[in-house]
Design a protein around this motif. Structure first.
Motif, mmCIF file in Angstrom:
data_model
loop_
_atom_site.group_PDB
_atom_site.id
_atom_site.type_symbol
_atom_site.label_atom_id
_atom_site.label_comp_id
_atom_site.label_asym_id
_atom_site.label_seq_id
_atom_site.Cartn_x
_atom_site.Cartn_y
_atom_site.Cartn_z
ATOM 1 N N PHE A 67 0.845 -1.178 0.000
ATOM 2 C CA PHE A 67 0.000 0.000 0.000
ATOM 3 C C PHE A 67 0.886 1.236 0.000
ATOM 4 O O PHE A 67 1.967 1.226 0.578
ATOM 5 C CB PHE A 67 -0.897 0.030 1.248
ATOM 6 N N ASP A 71 -3.761 5.582 -1.587
ATOM 7 C CA ASP A 71 -4.498 4.424 -2.086
ATOM 8 C C ASP A 71 -5.866 4.355 -1.401
ATOM 9 O O ASP A 71 -6.008 4.748 -0.238
ATOM 10 C CB ASP A 71 -3.750 3.119 -1.788
ATOM 11 N N VAL A 73 -8.696 1.973 0.222
ATOM 12 C CA VAL A 73 -8.749 0.643 0.807
ATOM 13 C C VAL A 73 -10.083 0.436 1.514
ATOM 14 O O VAL A 73 -10.779 1.386 1.868
ATOM 15 C CB VAL A 73 -7.599 0.415 1.821
ATOM 16 N N LYS A 128 -7.433 -3.595 -1.121
ATOM 17 C CA LYS A 128 -7.534 -2.453 -2.011
ATOM 18 C C LYS A 128 -8.947 -2.293 -2.531
ATOM 19 O O LYS A 128 -9.663 -3.270 -2.760
ATOM 20 C CB LYS A 128 -6.561 -2.585 -3.170
#
Length: 131
Positions: A67, A71, A73, A128
């Motif tokens: 990660f 990002d 998530v 993700k």
């Protein structure tokens, strides 16, 4: 021949000798002796051969999760809410934005509004999110 094979055979023979009632039933005790030999902790490695084989197979299937900041998530729901819907309850919460990544798998998250979560989250509880 390898000397280790002869040592292993000698140890298995000793185990069978301690388990046998008479000499004719050695073939019935062989699976139990092999199980005992495979699950006995070796002094050289500090582990059993069985646990070493299991560790090797487990490590083949592990996929590292990478990660980076910004990002998106999803966080696994680890608690049982009072409004539980049984097996139809949500398994993941989010999406969240990764704010900071620490060593050894800890991550700080922000809400989509920019509010920071107080506690870091382990990487094992994240996956993700692809919008």
């Amino acid at each position: 021949m390898n000397g280790a094979v002869e040592v292993a055979n000698k140890n298995i023979k000793k185990i069978i000798g301690k388990m046998m009632v008479n000499y004719k039933d050695w073939h019935e005790m062989l699976p139990f002796a092999l199980l005992a030999y495979r699950t006995y902790v070796r002094s050289s490695t500090g582990a059993t051969p069985y646990s070493l084989r299991m560790t090797q197979e487990f490590n083949k299937k592990v996929r590292p999760r990478e990660f980076s900041p910004s990002d998106l998530v999803l966080r696994k729901v680890l608690h049982i809410s009072p409004d539980s819907r049984g097996k139809f309850a949500y398994k993941y919460d989010g999406p969240f934005i990764v704010k900071e990544v620490f060593d050894r798998g800890a991550i700080n998250l922000n809400d989509m509004d920019g509010n920071e979560n107080a506690l870091p989250v382990n990487v094992d509880a994240l996956k993700k999110y692809y919008p």
